[in-house]
Design a protein around this motif. Sequence first.
Motif, short mmCIF file in Angstrom:
data_model
loop_
_atom_site.label_atom_id
_atom_site.label_comp_id
_atom_site.label_asym_id
_atom_site.label_seq_id
_atom_site.Cartn_x
_atom_site.Cartn_y
_atom_site.Cartn_z
N LEU A 168 28.41 56.87 56.66
CA LEU A 168 28.95 55.89 57.59
C LEU A 168 30.12 56.48 58.37
N TYR A 169 30.99 57.21 57.67
CA TYR A 169 32.13 57.85 58.32
C TYR A 169 31.66 58.81 59.42
N LEU A 170 30.67 59.60 59.07
CA LEU A 170 30.16 60.58 60.03
C LEU A 170 29.48 59.91 61.22
N ALA A 171 28.99 58.70 61.02
CA ALA A 171 28.32 57.97 62.10
C ALA A 171 29.33 57.43 63.12
N GLY A 172 30.61 57.37 62.74
CA GLY A 172 31.64 56.99 63.70
C GLY A 172 32.05 55.52 63.65
N ASP A 173 32.73 55.12 64.72
CA ASP A 173 33.36 53.81 64.78
C ASP A 173 32.39 52.63 64.70
N SER A 174 31.14 52.85 64.98
CA SER A 174 30.18 51.74 64.91
C SER A 174 30.01 51.26 63.46
N THR A 175 30.53 52.02 62.50
CA THR A 175 30.37 51.66 61.08
C THR A 175 31.67 51.17 60.44
N ILE A 176 32.67 50.89 61.25
CA ILE A 176 33.98 50.48 60.72
C ILE A 176 33.83 49.28 59.77
N GLU A 177 33.10 48.26 60.18
CA GLU A 177 32.98 47.06 59.36
C GLU A 177 32.27 47.35 58.03
N GLU A 178 31.29 48.22 58.04
CA GLU A 178 30.61 48.58 56.79
C GLU A 178 31.54 49.34 55.86
N ARG A 179 32.30 50.27 56.43
CA ARG A 179 33.26 51.02 55.61
C ARG A 179 34.36 50.10 55.10
N ARG A 180 34.79 49.19 55.93
CA ARG A 180 35.81 48.21 55.55
C ARG A 180 35.31 47.39 54.36
N ARG A 181 34.06 46.95 54.42
CA ARG A 181 33.47 46.18 53.32
C ARG A 181 33.47 47.00 52.03
N ILE A 182 33.11 48.25 52.13
CA ILE A 182 33.05 49.11 50.94
C ILE A 182 34.43 49.24 50.29
N VAL A 183 35.46 49.49 51.08
CA VAL A 183 36.78 49.69 50.48
C VAL A 183 37.35 48.38 49.95
N TYR A 184 37.06 47.26 50.61
CA TYR A 184 37.51 45.96 50.08
C TYR A 184 36.81 45.65 48.76
N GLU A 185 35.52 45.95 48.67
CA GLU A 185 34.80 45.73 47.40
C GLU A 185 35.35 46.63 46.30
N ARG A 186 35.69 47.86 46.65
CA ARG A 186 36.24 48.78 45.66
C ARG A 186 37.60 48.27 45.19
N ARG A 187 38.42 47.78 46.13
CA ARG A 187 39.73 47.25 45.75
C ARG A 187 39.57 46.06 44.80
N ALA A 188 38.64 45.16 45.10
CA ALA A 188 38.41 44.00 44.23
C ALA A 188 37.97 44.45 42.84
N ALA A 189 37.13 45.47 42.77
CA ALA A 189 36.67 45.98 41.47
C ALA A 189 37.84 46.58 40.68
N ILE A 190 38.72 47.31 41.37
CA ILE A 190 39.88 47.90 40.70
C ILE A 190 40.83 46.81 40.23
N GLU A 191 41.05 45.79 41.05
CA GLU A 191 41.93 44.69 40.65
C GLU A 191 41.38 44.00 39.40
N LYS A 192 40.08 43.79 39.36
CA LYS A 192 39.44 43.19 38.17
C LYS A 192 39.64 44.09 36.96
N GLN A 193 39.44 45.39 37.15
CA GLN A 193 39.60 46.34 36.06
C GLN A 193 41.04 46.36 35.57
N LEU A 194 42.00 46.24 36.48
CA LEU A 194 43.40 46.21 36.07
C LEU A 194 43.71 45.00 35.19
N VAL A 195 43.14 43.86 35.52
CA VAL A 195 43.32 42.66 34.69
C VAL A 195 42.73 42.91 33.30
N GLU A 196 41.54 43.49 33.25
CA GLU A 196 40.90 43.78 31.97
C GLU A 196 41.71 44.80 31.16
#
Length: 156
Positions: A77-105
């Motif tokens: 997605l990164y290599l595909a350029g700016d047309s993938t910003i929203e997809e990359r944004r979704r990925i990092v937000y999902e990763r952050r949510a997973a890390i936050e859950k893991q921190l609680v655990e």
Amino acid sequence: MGADTGKLYTIGEAAEVLGMPATTIRYYDKNGLIPNVSRTGGGVRLFDEDDLEWMRFVERLKVSGMPIREIREYIELYLAGDSTIEERRRIVYERRAAIEKQLVELELALDFISYKCWFYDVASKSGTCDTPRNMPDDELPDDIRRIKAKCRINRY
């Protein structure tokens, strides 16, 4: 990604600079996680500063718990350029949510282990596990009482 015209590093030199095994770099390359790796005519990998930065980036994603297939997807997605910003944004937000859950655990796990450390300190001092096990709540240290309630520890 391969565009820097500065110093070039062999895989051994790159491994030393990055503080990671050369096998990890080979694995990243084999799995398409380092775009545009340069090679000599003899097939020896050469890395520039941008490649090193890219590998640090991949390592951070890996440490975050992101699976290799998802890292590969992110890179595509990164290599595909700016047309993938929203997809990359979704990925990092999902990763952050997973890390936050893991921190609680992990916080709950740390509380439980802290309780068990206290439990065995008291048992060791008194010579029996009955002492901490049968201690009335009003005699427990505040933090231990909080942990017991949070972890729902009654007997063990």
